[in-house]
Enzyme design. Structure first.
Site, PDB file in Angstrom:
ATOM      1  N   ASP A  60     -14.915 -56.853 -34.104  1.00 28.53           N
ATOM      2  CA  ASP A  60     -13.257 -56.284 -34.402  1.00 28.53           C
ATOM      3  C   ASP A  60     -13.075 -55.667 -35.694  1.00 28.53           C
ATOM      4  O   ASP A  60     -11.926 -55.145 -36.123  1.00 28.53           O
ATOM      5  CB  ASP A  60     -12.236 -57.099 -33.825  1.00 28.53           C
ATOM      6  N   CYS A  61     -13.945 -55.741 -36.394  1.00 28.61           N
ATOM      7  CA  CYS A  61     -13.742 -54.899 -37.910  1.00 28.61           C
ATOM      8  C   CYS A  61     -15.068 -54.739 -38.600  1.00 28.61           C
ATOM      9  O   CYS A  61     -16.060 -55.214 -37.988  1.00 28.61           O
ATOM     10  CB  CYS A  61     -13.033 -56.174 -38.791  1.00 28.61           C
ATOM     11  N   CYS A 117     -17.318 -57.471 -39.250  1.00 28.93           N
ATOM     12  CA  CYS A 117     -18.423 -57.891 -38.594  1.00 28.93           C
ATOM     13  C   CYS A 117     -19.481 -57.059 -38.116  1.00 28.93           C
ATOM     14  O   CYS A 117     -20.647 -57.241 -37.918  1.00 28.93           O
ATOM     15  CB  CYS A 117     -17.546 -57.648 -37.001  1.00 28.93           C
ATOM     16  N   CYS A 165     -10.434 -63.305 -49.742  1.00 27.67           N
ATOM     17  CA  CYS A 165     -10.909 -62.891 -48.587  1.00 27.67           C
ATOM     18  C   CYS A 165     -10.639 -61.012 -48.439  1.00 27.67           C
ATOM     19  O   CYS A 165      -9.479 -60.960 -48.536  1.00 27.67           O
ATOM     20  CB  CYS A 165     -10.465 -63.397 -47.279  1.00 27.67           C
ATOM     21  N   CYS A 181     -10.537 -58.883 -46.142  1.00 32.09           N
ATOM     22  CA  CYS A 181     -10.631 -58.269 -44.765  1.00 32.09           C
ATOM     23  C   CYS A 181      -9.676 -57.203 -44.802  1.00 32.09           C
ATOM     24  O   CYS A 181      -9.988 -56.058 -44.328  1.00 32.09           O
ATOM     25  CB  CYS A 181      -9.793 -59.471 -43.786  1.00 32.09           C
ATOM     26  N   ASP A 223     -13.187 -15.775 -41.112  1.00 31.30           N
ATOM     27  CA  ASP A 223     -13.800 -14.663 -40.365  1.00 31.30           C
ATOM     28  C   ASP A 223     -12.712 -13.957 -39.645  1.00 31.30           C
ATOM     29  O   ASP A 223     -11.724 -14.428 -39.419  1.00 31.30           O
ATOM     30  CB  ASP A 223     -15.055 -15.056 -39.435  1.00 31.30           C
ATOM     31  N   THR A 282     -13.134 -11.052 -36.986  1.00 32.77           N
ATOM     32  CA  THR A 282     -13.314 -10.730 -35.527  1.00 32.77           C
ATOM     33  C   THR A 282     -13.418 -12.008 -34.943  1.00 32.77           C
ATOM     34  O   THR A 282     -14.348 -12.844 -35.173  1.00 32.77           O
ATOM     35  CB  THR A 282     -14.786 -10.038 -35.177  1.00 32.77           C
ATOM     36  N   ASP A 329     -16.860 -18.215 -35.949  1.00 33.06           N
ATOM     37  CA  ASP A 329     -17.272 -18.650 -34.383  1.00 33.06           C
ATOM     38  C   ASP A 329     -18.496 -19.573 -34.363  1.00 33.06           C
ATOM     39  O   ASP A 329     -18.944 -20.027 -33.187  1.00 33.06           O
ATOM     40  CB  ASP A 329     -17.348 -17.435 -33.670  1.00 33.06           C
ATOM     41  N   ASP A 360      -3.377 -63.154 -46.538  1.00 38.51           N
ATOM     42  CA  ASP A 360      -4.697 -62.458 -46.373  1.00 38.51           C
ATOM     43  C   ASP A 360      -4.410 -61.922 -44.976  1.00 38.51           C
ATOM     44  O   ASP A 360      -4.661 -60.585 -44.452  1.00 38.51           O
ATOM     45  CB  ASP A 360      -5.739 -63.424 -46.364  1.00 38.51           C
TER      46      ASP A 360
END
Length: 712
Positions: free
Chosen positions: A13-14, A17, A362, A364, A406, A408, A600, A686
């Site tokens: 989740d982070c 991890c 920490c 985090c 550009d 055209t 393009d 934290d």
């Protein structure tokens, strides 16, 4: 040969991890490359030998406390969209982290109840509550240590909580463990919200399709469609695959893919996207791309791969975090040891403050501050048809000083029309037009397509060996003779254009027309075409100037036509540029500051690559997704300033997040050392900082960049 395997990882989740998993897997023998994405939860490992099996990799990840499941390789039935659709997020209370929060909360309430009703019961209820939540954290910490990562957040937490138990701060130890579990849960919930963006994209493509086969209709899985299949899309249904309309004309709502909410009329020969909605009549569509390669799947892959393109700010924070955590451990040890050893202070007081310092340290919030904002911006942009290949592109876009456009197909409609055909020899107008269309029919250049459209329904002479002359024109063979279509300048260089004909071409150009010459050894005809500026071109230039960005037109067209367009838009220009000259011009502009090139993506490829940020615009999604740094899927150039605004909003959000993270850390580091705050406030600080920066980053998911409002 190296083997590559892919997995889905759960419980990640982070960014810390992801870094932990990547570092642990990279330690295994024979591992050549490890790629991991927090948002898609994918782990891709390339191994150069059989010293490490897929089972070994899975066991290493599981030892860190994460779940892992193999993904079927290419050739399996699962598609990019299928993988995301199956990743349905469970409610928080059914997740492992949710269970841990509920358990520690219950034990903490019971402990306080026992302490209230049985004052002499001692500290054992709080010790039990602490250990119940600490043991899973400690196991992950030890697994990280075995994998060569001693300074993990779990390790700091384990040291702090264990030390608190030893000095008798049992209530605070239990509360700290509970708050840590809450913080991890909130991180997971926040990241789950960010993942909803890509999950929403994957659900746009219908699961089934109505395929026409042997004059019969059959319901099949959309994933089974292959190029060449014919599908019928009824009014109100979503288009199941990228394809080309064979029959039927009606409004198609492409907003799910491009962000363009107004239905666009599509008919035979027009391309359509998977996930778009057919609003009116039944459409018969020929599939041009397999499910795994449709536009939605390509956007999903682009956003996933963008996580690997880290912004310079994020790379700095990653480097900072690597020495920050060991420094915090050393500082904590000094806070614990120096006052008692050199000044006779009480060990219990300074051990407590040192442990609090560990929790404050920490990182985090700091670690998640940048990637959370980047991921949210990528998904917000993708939802509106603004695609950027990662944090590095976002940061570079935010700093843009010059935008080179550009002409055209970018500033003009890209739908030029033939206005004049001036025959210079005995050929008739019809003969000249048929011959020009025969030479141009293999080209996809807007001018070539205009000539082919003008000759629709005419019998074209057979030509061979048709080829493009880079930056000049097109040539082909007819009855052993080379026939060329090029600009007047190149026709003169080839000695095919007389001074009289050149004067006639100049007169046509002074009217804002683009002139091409049809010639063999001598000129056969002059063909004049006009491509009007887009209605939103002037507004785009105005918005760019309001952002402090200098616009400039770069074109291969002639000076007079370019000057006419530039005068209408009140901007500077450079004309008659070959592809390599555009590239050189971009190089010169870049010497004065970051420059964006918008084109393009085909003829402008060298300039797009040379620019600080290359942006492909319009329906050329093949090039848009593969060549440029960014892409605008809608055929709407006011999205260019909108792209810059989104990038600047993202960088502003990142600065806010870093300020929140470092500001709170700084305040609580000081208050902890002087004894004003303790363990539970440390973990609150934290957790609070992590939640604040994550919620702030998630605000970007609802961002609708200014400049899109006129269309959406």
């Amino acid at each position: 040969m190296p083997d590559t395997h892919e997995w889905l990882v759960t419980g990640m989740d982070c960014p810390s991890c992801a870094a932990k998993i990547k570092g642990a897997v990279a330690q295994l023998p024979g591992i050549e490359a490890v790629e991991i994405s927090v948002m898609s939860r994918k782990l891709r490992v390339t191994a150069t030998s059989h010293a490490t099996s897929p089972a070994d990799i899975e066991n290493q990840v599981k030892s860190l406390g994460y779940g892992i499941e193999a993904i079927a390789q290419a050739g399996g039935a699962r598609t990019e969209a299928d993988e995301h659709t199956t990743q349905t997020a469970a409610p928080w209370y059914r997740t492992g982290k949710g269970h841990l929060v509920l358990l520690t909360a219950t034990l903490l309430v019971v402990a306080w109840g026992v302490a209230l009703l049985l004052p002499d019961a001692g500290n054992w209820p709080f010790i039990v509550a602490c250990l119940a939540g600490l043991i899973p954290v400690a196991l992950r910490a030890f697994a990280a240590i075995r994998a060569g990562q001693p300074f993990s957040i779990e390790a700091l937490m384990t040291i702090a909580a264990t030390g608190a138990l030893f000095i008798g701060a049992t209530q605070e130890a239990a509360l700290v463990v509970f708050l840590f579990a809450v913080g991890e849960l909130l991180e997971g919930v926040a990241v789950s919200h960010a993942r909803d963006g890509i999950r929403a994209l994957s659900t746009l493509v219908p699961k089934t399709a109505l395929r026409e086969k042997n004059d019969m209709l059959e319901d099949v899985a959309a994933a089974e469609l292959v190029p060449g299949d014919i599908v019928i899309v009824r009014p109100g249904d979503r288009i199941p695959a990228d394809g080309t309309i064979i029959s039927g004309t009606g409004g198609v709502d492409e907003s799910p893919v491009t962000g363009e909410s107004m239905p666009v009329t599509r008919g035979p020969g027009d391309p359509v996207f998977a996930g778009a909605i057919n609003n009116e009549t039944a459409l018969r569509i020929q599939v041009t791309r397999a499910a795994a390669d449709n536009t939605i799947a390509r956007i999903i892959r682009l956003v996933e791969q963008a996580e690997d393109s880290r912004a310079p700010t994020q790379r700095f924070i990653d480097r900072f975090s690597r020495w920050y955590m060991p420094s915090i451990v050393v500082l904590s040890a000094l806070v614990v040891a120096i006052p008692p050893l050199f000044f006779g202070q009480a060990w219990s007081v300074w051990v407590y403050r040192g442990l609090s310092l560990l929790l404050i340290g920490c990182p985090c919030a700091l670690v998640i501050s940048v990637p959370a904002a980047i991921a949210s911006a990528l998904y917000a942009g993708a939802r509106h048809g603004l695609l950027m290949k990662g944090g590095a592109v976002i940061e570079a876009t935010a700093a843009i000083k010059t935008v080179a456009l550009d002409k055209t197909g970018t500033l003009t409609m890209g739908q030029p029309e033939v206005t004049d055909i001036l025959c210079l020899d005995q050929h008739s107008t019809a003969e000249v037009l048929a011959l020009a269309a025969a030479v141009e029919k293999a080209s996809n250049h807007p001018l070539a397509q205009a000539i082919v459209r003008k000759a629709a329904g005419m019998a074209l002479p057979p030509v061979q060996d048709s080829r493009a002359i880079a930056g000049k024109g097109v040539s082909a063979m007819l009855d052993g003779q080379i026939i060329t279509i090029a600009s007047p300048r190149h026709a003169m260089q080839d000695g095919a254009l007389s001074s009289t004909a050149a004067a006639q071409a100049t007169a046509m150009e002074s009217e804002g027309k683009t002139v091409v010459v049809l010639y063999t050894g001598t000129a056969l005809a002059l063909i004049g075409l006009r491509d009007e500026p887009r209605q939103d071109a002037q507004e785009t230039i105005r918005q760019l100037r309001s952002l402090g960005v200098t616009p400039i037109i770069l074109t291969g067209d002639n000076q007079r036509t370019a000057a006419a367009i530039a005068a209408m838009l009140h901007t500077d220009y450079e004309a008659e540029l070959l592809p390599e000259q555009k590239q050189q011009t971009i190089r010169e502009l870049a010497a004065r500051g970051p420059v964006m090139m918008v084109g393009d993506g085909i003829n402008d490829a060298p300039a797009l690559k040379q620019a600080t940020v290359g942006v492909a615009i319009g329906s050329g999604t093949d090039v848009a997704l593969e060549t440029a740094d960014a892409a605008i899927l809608r055929n709407c150039i006011t999205d260019i300033p909108a792209l810059i605004r989104l990038a600047r909003s993202t960088m502003g959000n990142i600065r806010q997040n870093v300020s929140i993270a470092l500001g709170l850390k700084g305040v609580f580091l000081v208050t902890t050392i002087i004894g004003m705050t303790g363990l539970w406030l440390a973990i609150m600080a934290d957790t609070g900082a992590t939640v604040l920066v994550t919620l702030n980053a998630l605000r970007l998911l609802r961002t609708k960049p200014a400049g899109l409002a006129q269309k959406n």
